[in-house]
Design a protein around this motif. Structure first.
Motif, short mmCIF file in Angstrom:
data_model
loop_
_atom_site.label_atom_id
_atom_site.label_comp_id
_atom_site.label_asym_id
_atom_site.label_seq_id
_atom_site.Cartn_x
_atom_site.Cartn_y
_atom_site.Cartn_z
N TYR A 193 42.80 -57.59 -50.49
CA TYR A 193 41.45 -57.05 -50.72
C TYR A 193 40.86 -56.49 -49.42
N LYS A 239 39.56 -53.53 -60.43
CA LYS A 239 38.33 -54.06 -59.85
C LYS A 239 37.39 -52.93 -59.41
N LEU A 270 34.55 -60.07 -50.60
CA LEU A 270 35.41 -60.88 -51.47
C LEU A 270 36.54 -61.50 -50.66
N SER A 271 37.17 -60.70 -49.80
CA SER A 271 38.27 -61.19 -48.97
C SER A 271 37.80 -62.33 -48.06
N THR A 276 29.15 -54.42 -59.71
CA THR A 276 29.56 -55.60 -58.95
C THR A 276 30.91 -56.12 -59.44
N LEU A 277 31.37 -57.18 -58.81
CA LEU A 277 32.61 -57.85 -59.20
C LEU A 277 32.29 -59.27 -59.65
N MET A 328 36.97 -65.54 -50.02
CA MET A 328 38.21 -66.20 -50.47
C MET A 328 38.81 -67.01 -49.33
N ALA A 365 34.33 -61.76 -59.87
CA ALA A 365 34.99 -62.70 -58.95
C ALA A 365 34.16 -62.90 -57.69
N LEU A 366 33.55 -61.83 -57.20
CA LEU A 366 32.72 -61.94 -56.00
C LEU A 366 31.44 -62.71 -56.30
N GLN A 373 32.13 -54.61 -50.96
CA GLN A 373 32.34 -55.69 -51.93
C GLN A 373 33.74 -56.29 -51.79
#
Length: 548
Positions: A31, A66, A14-15, A75-76, A18, A78-79, A10
């Motif tokens: 991340y 996080k 995310l990284s 989960t996140l 982004m 933001a993701l 995850q």
């Protein structure tokens, strides 16, 4: 609860997203770094008190929050927000070799391409060449990667579907206690990749449809004597219907290659396939060997129970998850007699490869452990990188300090056959090379191996007394089993090695054995089947023969 690998995945995604969206690059990098560190942690974060998560290396306060969010919600946010604002096809592009998040951002925002299909068409039109950072080589790599991905959609590694298949098989037999079910096809032939899973059954297609269509499966195909279903796991399950009187015949006809059946000739109707072999007055041929027909029985066929040592394993000294003592104790607990520690060499900076100074430290630790391990021995080894010119990345003084050396290619994998053969042949001819590791560098369903001339490599290994590894990791299984019988006939010695980076990896040996059985490998032709005493004698004699 999510595992460390799932948490790391995850953070990694995310990284990347982004970067694709052009968000804060410092945060994106942090991340990505967190994902790397979390994957390597020796404990599961799900088992750690939330207040202590931030104390682990690479996990600061911000990342810890996080991690806790993932542990609590799965989960996140933001993701999920980024996923919701990214076309699915753009996310799918992350699987394409040759392009990273920044290039994907250009493809999406500047080229206005949102699917893999569009990207492939754009490559065919050479449209990528118009954009900065996209050369002809990159475009060709992207095209080849897309072709590879499309070719293997719906195809699975044997290891990935094994437990699923066994569960389905049990459920079928429990649900239809009065009917016969027998697995057939690629699965019982122990193929390394599975396109579909097949059964022979006396159950009718109507009964099968009633069962599967009420459990989220769809009917993919239906003919007079076959029916196929697919569930959420994207695995095709195909059933061949038979009667009790011809069950053995249908099983036989669906559990062998076309070439095998053609060579066999006429098949009569029998309830049990063993009768077909009795009719020919030949020994029963296991399903795994039904590729090329031969009446000569294979004796002493390799078996998991014959494996006596773990050869090719990585500890915490490089990129493994466990200490040498943990690995040795575990190997001993599962019946092994010895362990070969072969951490990465100094050129493998990405894997914390060992400098000459650290090798001395590791050898001192092994000497100390060997004094404590009664009846068990740890051997000093290294997985030495085969460099661009085919040399190994230590001088002779260091190489001579190992009991044995595994030589493998890890870098610059995109090369011509001429280049690959030069590197491999030079490594094989190096007197310090004991085992040639994962010969082609392939990753099943992910990366084709570099091109090699198998026959020349086998001949060179025999001439230079170099053992050929069958890397048992289910994504490698390299050397390909199709070359094993020829290698044995030429006098080569094979070694089924797990390439383990954690304790559970020791058990990958079983997948190597399944592949080796297809290549008719015997226990006597497999180095890791040698007892401790035989292995010690072999290594001593080999070093003497090579003058080291």
């Amino acid at each position: 609860m999510p595992t460390n690998y799932e948490i790391a995945d995850q953070f990694s995604l995310l990284s990347k997203l982004m970067d694709i969206h052009g968000e804060n690059s410092f945060k994106a990098k942090s991340y990505a770094a967190a994902a790397f560190q979390i994957e390597k942690l020796p404990v599961q974060l799900a088992d750690v008190e939330p207040s202590k998560i931030a104390s682990y290396k690479g996990v600061g306060e911000s990342t810890a929050k996080k991690v806790i969010e993932i542990l609590q919600t799965g989960t996140l946010k933001a993701l999920q927000d980024l996923i919701a604002n990214t076309p699915p096809g753009v996310i799918e592009m992350l699987n394409i070799k040759g392009i990273g998040p920044k290039k994907i951002a250009t493809i999406w925002h500047e080229m206005e391409i949102e699917t893999v299909g569009e990207l492939y068409y754009a490559c065919q039109e050479n449209r990528l060449l118009r954009y900065k950072g996209f050369g002809e080589k990159t475009q060709q790599t992207v095209m080849e990667s897309i072709e590879f991905i499309e070719q293997h959609k719906g195809v699975h590694l044997y290891a990935d579907v094994e437990a699923y298949v066994q569960a389905i098989d049990k459920n079928l037999k429990d649900h239809f206690p009065g009917e016969r079910f027998a697995l057939t096809g690629e699965f019982v032939r122990q193929m390394e990749v599975i396109h579909l899973v097949e059964w022979v059954t006396t159950a009718g297609t109507t009964s099968l449809k009633q069962l599967f269509e009420t459990t989220r499966f769809t009917t993919e195909e239906e003919q007079d004597h076959t029916i196929a279903f697919k569930g959420p796991e994207n695995v095709v399950l195909k059933f061949h219907t038979a009667t009790h009187s011809n069950f053995g015949t249908v099983l036989f006809q669906t559990s062998a290659s076309e070439g095998f059946l053609e060579a066999w000739g006429t098949v009569t109707n029998v309830p049990d396939e063993a009768q077909l072999f009795a009719e020919k007055n030949i020994a029963f041929i296991p399903h795994a060997l039904r590729e090329v027909y031969t009446e000569s029985p294979v004796t002493d066929l390799i078996d998991v129970s014959s494996i006596k040592g773990i050869i090719h394993s990585h500890s915490k000294w490089s990129d493994g998850s466990n200490s040498i003592e943990e690995m040795a104790r575990y190997a001993q607990s599962i019946g092994m007699e010895y362990l070969v520690i072969s951490d990465h060499s100094k050129s493998a900076g990405y894997a914390n490869g060992l400098s000459a100074e650290r090798i001395l430290e590791q050898h001192r630790e092994i000497d100390t452990l060997n004094q404590k391990l009664n009846g068990f021995r740890i051997f000093k080894s290294i997985e030495a990188d085969i460099l661009g010119d085919g040399s190994l990345d230590y001088d002779e003084d260091v190489l001579s300090s190992f009991d044995l050396v595994i030589a493998s290619v890890h870098s610059n994998l995109k090369m011509t056959e001429e280049k690959a053969m030069m590197r491999l042949m030079n490594a094989i001819e190096n007197p310090y090379t004991t085992i040639l590791g994962h010969m082609t560098g392939r990753l099943l369903l992910s990366r084709n191996g570099y091109p090699v001339n198998h026959e020349k490599i086998i001949d060179a290994c025999v001439a230079n007394q170099v053992v050929i590894e069958l890397n048992a990791h289910p994504r490698r299984l390299d050397i390909d089993w199709r070359w094993i019988e020829k290698a044995i006939n030429k006098g080569a010695l094979i070694s089924i090695n797990p390439d383990a980076h954690e304790l559970s990896g020791f058990h990958d040996i079983r997948f190597g054995v399944l592949a080796a059985q297809k290549g008719k490998l015997t226990n006597s032709n497999n180095l890791s089947s040698y007892s401790l005493q035989t292995f010690e004698n072999y290594i001593s004699e080999l070093r003497r023969d090579k003058g080291i």
